[in-house]
Design a protein around this motif. Structure first.
Motif, PDB file in Angstrom:
ATOM      1  N   ALA A 111      15.433  12.406  -1.439  1.00  0.00           N
ATOM      2  CA  ALA A 111      14.723  13.636  -1.068  1.00  0.00           C
ATOM      3  C   ALA A 111      15.319  14.819  -1.837  1.00  0.00           C
ATOM      4  CB  ALA A 111      14.830  13.863   0.427  1.00  0.00           C
ATOM      5  N   PHE A 112      14.492  15.474  -2.640  1.00  0.00           N
ATOM      6  CA  PHE A 112      14.937  16.592  -3.482  1.00  0.00           C
ATOM      7  C   PHE A 112      14.908  17.892  -2.673  1.00  0.00           C
ATOM      8  CE2 PHE A 112      14.810  14.950  -7.954  1.00  0.00           C
ATOM      9  CZ  PHE A 112      14.565  13.628  -7.618  1.00  0.00           C
ATOM     10  N   ASP A 113      16.084  18.502  -2.488  1.00  0.00           N
ATOM     11  CA  ASP A 113      16.173  19.766  -1.751  1.00  0.00           C
ATOM     12  C   ASP A 113      16.158  20.949  -2.715  1.00  0.00           C
ATOM     13  OD1 ASP A 113      16.415  18.555   0.712  1.00  0.00           O
ATOM     14  OD2 ASP A 113      18.605  18.506   0.652  1.00  0.00           O
ATOM     15  N   LEU A 114      15.195  21.850  -2.522  1.00  0.00           N
ATOM     16  CA  LEU A 114      15.131  23.055  -3.373  1.00  0.00           C
ATOM     17  C   LEU A 114      14.405  24.148  -2.605  1.00  0.00           C
ATOM     18  CD1 LEU A 114      15.907  23.785  -6.342  1.00  0.00           C
ATOM     19  CD2 LEU A 114      13.534  23.354  -6.959  1.00  0.00           C
ATOM     20  N   ASP A 115      14.967  25.396  -2.637  1.00  0.00           N
ATOM     21  CA  ASP A 115      14.286  26.434  -1.855  1.00  0.00           C
ATOM     22  C   ASP A 115      13.063  26.971  -2.602  1.00  0.00           C
ATOM     23  OD1 ASP A 115      14.969  28.684  -3.498  1.00  0.00           O
ATOM     24  OD2 ASP A 115      16.982  28.628  -2.640  1.00  0.00           O
ATOM     25  N   GLU A 116      12.206  27.680  -1.834  1.00  0.00           N
ATOM     26  CA  GLU A 116      10.890  28.044  -2.361  1.00  0.00           C
ATOM     27  C   GLU A 116      10.964  28.967  -3.582  1.00  0.00           C
ATOM     28  OE1 GLU A 116       7.957  28.351   0.566  1.00  0.00           O
ATOM     29  OE2 GLU A 116       6.514  29.325  -0.766  1.00  0.00           O
ATOM     30  N   LYS A 117      11.949  29.868  -3.585  1.00  0.00           N
ATOM     31  CA  LYS A 117      12.075  30.794  -4.717  1.00  0.00           C
ATOM     32  C   LYS A 117      12.363  30.004  -6.000  1.00  0.00           C
ATOM     33  CE  LYS A 117      14.610  34.874  -6.025  1.00  0.00           C
ATOM     34  NZ  LYS A 117      16.030  35.223  -5.993  1.00  0.00           N
ATOM     35  N   ALA A 118      13.281  29.063  -5.900  1.00  0.00           N
ATOM     36  CA  ALA A 118      13.629  28.243  -7.064  1.00  0.00           C
ATOM     37  C   ALA A 118      12.446  27.392  -7.505  1.00  0.00           C
ATOM     38  CB  ALA A 118      14.828  27.361  -6.732  1.00  0.00           C
ATOM     39  N   ILE A 119      11.664  26.929  -6.540  1.00  0.00           N
ATOM     40  CA  ILE A 119      10.488  26.107  -6.875  1.00  0.00           C
ATOM     41  C   ILE A 119       9.521  26.917  -7.732  1.00  0.00           C
ATOM     42  CG2 ILE A 119       8.404  25.054  -5.897  1.00  0.00           C
ATOM     43  CD1 ILE A 119      10.144  24.354  -3.434  1.00  0.00           C
ATOM     44  N   ARG A 120       9.248  28.153  -7.286  1.00  0.00           N
ATOM     45  CA  ARG A 120       8.316  29.002  -8.043  1.00  0.00           C
ATOM     46  C   ARG A 120       8.825  29.243  -9.458  1.00  0.00           C
ATOM     47  NH1 ARG A 120       4.101  31.409  -5.711  1.00  0.00           N
ATOM     48  NH2 ARG A 120       3.928  30.985  -3.503  1.00  0.00           N
ATOM     49  N   GLN A 121      10.116  29.552  -9.562  1.00  0.00           N
ATOM     50  CA  GLN A 121      10.680  29.813 -10.892  1.00  0.00           C
ATOM     51  C   GLN A 121      10.551  28.593 -11.785  1.00  0.00           C
ATOM     52  OE1 GLN A 121      14.544  31.114  -9.759  1.00  0.00           O
ATOM     53  NE2 GLN A 121      13.965  33.274  -9.689  1.00  0.00           N
ATOM     54  N   PRO A 169      19.245  12.772   0.851  1.00  0.00           N
ATOM     55  CA  PRO A 169      18.974  14.075   0.233  1.00  0.00           C
ATOM     56  C   PRO A 169      19.840  14.311  -1.016  1.00  0.00           C
ATOM     57  CG  PRO A 169      19.617  14.293   2.554  1.00  0.00           C
ATOM     58  CD  PRO A 169      19.930  12.898   2.135  1.00  0.00           C
ATOM     59  N   VAL A 170      19.271  14.980  -2.024  1.00  0.00           N
ATOM     60  CA  VAL A 170      20.057  15.435  -3.172  1.00  0.00           C
ATOM     61  C   VAL A 170      19.795  16.930  -3.374  1.00  0.00           C
ATOM     62  CG1 VAL A 170      20.099  13.218  -4.421  1.00  0.00           C
ATOM     63  CG2 VAL A 170      18.272  14.833  -4.897  1.00  0.00           C
ATOM     64  N   ASP A 171      20.807  17.637  -3.906  1.00  0.00           N
ATOM     65  CA  ASP A 171      20.656  19.061  -4.197  1.00  0.00           C
ATOM     66  C   ASP A 171      19.953  19.184  -5.549  1.00  0.00           C
ATOM     67  OD1 ASP A 171      20.839  21.711  -4.701  1.00  0.00           O
ATOM     68  OD2 ASP A 171      23.034  21.794  -4.803  1.00  0.00           O
ATOM     69  N   ALA A 172      18.677  19.582  -5.513  1.00  0.00           N
ATOM     70  CA  ALA A 172      17.871  19.602  -6.735  1.00  0.00           C
ATOM     71  C   ALA A 172      18.050  20.886  -7.539  1.00  0.00           C
ATOM     72  CB  ALA A 172      16.402  19.396  -6.385  1.00  0.00           C
ATOM     73  N   ALA A 173      18.957  21.788  -7.103  1.00  0.00           N
ATOM     74  CA  ALA A 173      19.133  23.062  -7.802  1.00  0.00           C
ATOM     75  C   ALA A 173      20.030  22.922  -9.031  1.00  0.00           C
ATOM     76  CB  ALA A 173      19.714  24.101  -6.846  1.00  0.00           C
ATOM     77  N   GLY A 174      20.704  21.798  -9.178  1.00  0.00           N
ATOM     78  CA  GLY A 174      21.628  21.612 -10.305  1.00  0.00           C
ATOM     79  C   GLY A 174      20.908  21.359 -11.619  1.00  0.00           C
ATOM     80  N   THR A 175      21.694  21.116 -12.672  1.00  0.00           N
ATOM     81  CA  THR A 175      21.097  20.785 -13.973  1.00  0.00           C
ATOM     82  C   THR A 175      20.538  19.366 -13.893  1.00  0.00           C
ATOM     83  OG1 THR A 175      23.140  19.791 -14.789  1.00  0.00           O
ATOM     84  CG2 THR A 175      22.851  22.165 -15.178  1.00  0.00           C
TER      85      THR A 175
END
Ligand code: AMP
Length: 194
Positions: A111-121, A169-175
């Motif tokens: 499960a890819f975790d990413l907040d909405e602001k980052a998703i839009r960007q 879950p994984v933190d999808a905000a990384g590279t």
């Protein structure tokens, strides 16, 4: 290995699925790609499906289940990563039935975790990188609809798979490399404990 990559649009599922599938010799089954190929013609049905996709809506469950059943059955032995499917609880239930009949249970749901602001960007970035080849459904107003569909229909799948003990879950905000490494760690654990 039989895996699902679950997450909001723009979270990097497709990129990661392609990398991990290649590395482990798994089939990468992406319903969005299959649909774009299947609806490229100019039949009324294709046009209708394309209009739904361009608006950010979801296509009917029965259509998607029919589309994915043969590829899933075909990749039973090699293993697969499902990318963009299931997106609703009825789709997940149909997948459970299919996999039970094939005697081929899922090993994990990443499960890819990413907040909405980052998703839009991310989605806006994907659009400008692609230039004139940008996906029609990556436009600003459509992102809002896709996010709403995700929250309403797809987010509940986290609880669905959590209850089955499959959610990772994984933190999808990384590279790209960081996220791949996190997924590889989960897969290594799975193999060791299998
Ligand atoms: P994707 O490439 O995964 O973002 O999918 C693009 C579009 O295809 C989505 O916005 C939906 O309109 C449609 N689609 C892809 N997979 C599914 C699915 N599992 N259920 C319903 N619609 C889907």
């Amino acid at each position: 290995m039989r895996l699902i990559f679950l997450g909001p649009p723009g979270a990097g599922k497709g990129t990661q699925a392609a990398r991990i599938a290649e590395k482990h010799g798994l089939a990468h089954l992406a319903t969005g790609d299959m649909l774009r190929a299947a609806t490229a013609g100019d039949s009324p049905l294709s046009e209708k499906a394309r209009a739904i996709m361009a608006s950010g809506g979801l296509l009917p469950d029965e259509m998607i289940i029919e589309l994915i059943s043969a590829p899933v059955s075909g990749a039973k032995t090699t293993g697969f990563i499902l990318d963009g499917f299931p997106r609703t609880v009825p789709q997940a239930e149909a997948l459970d039935k299919l996999l039970a009949a094939l005697n081929a249970p899922l090993e994990a749901v990443i499960a890819f975790d990413l907040d909405e602001k980052a998703i839009r960007q991310r989605i806006i970035g994907r659009g400008s990188e692609a230039g004139q080849h940008a996906r029609e459904d990556d436009r600003q107003e459509v992102i809002t609809r896709r996010m709403a569909e995700y929250r309403r229909h797809t987010q509940p799948l986290r609880d669905y798979y959590q209850a089955k003990g499959l959610l990772r879950p994984v933190d999808a905000a990384g590279t790209v490399e960081q996220v791949s490494a996190e997924i590889e760690e989960i897969l290594a654990e799975k193999v060791l404990t299998a």
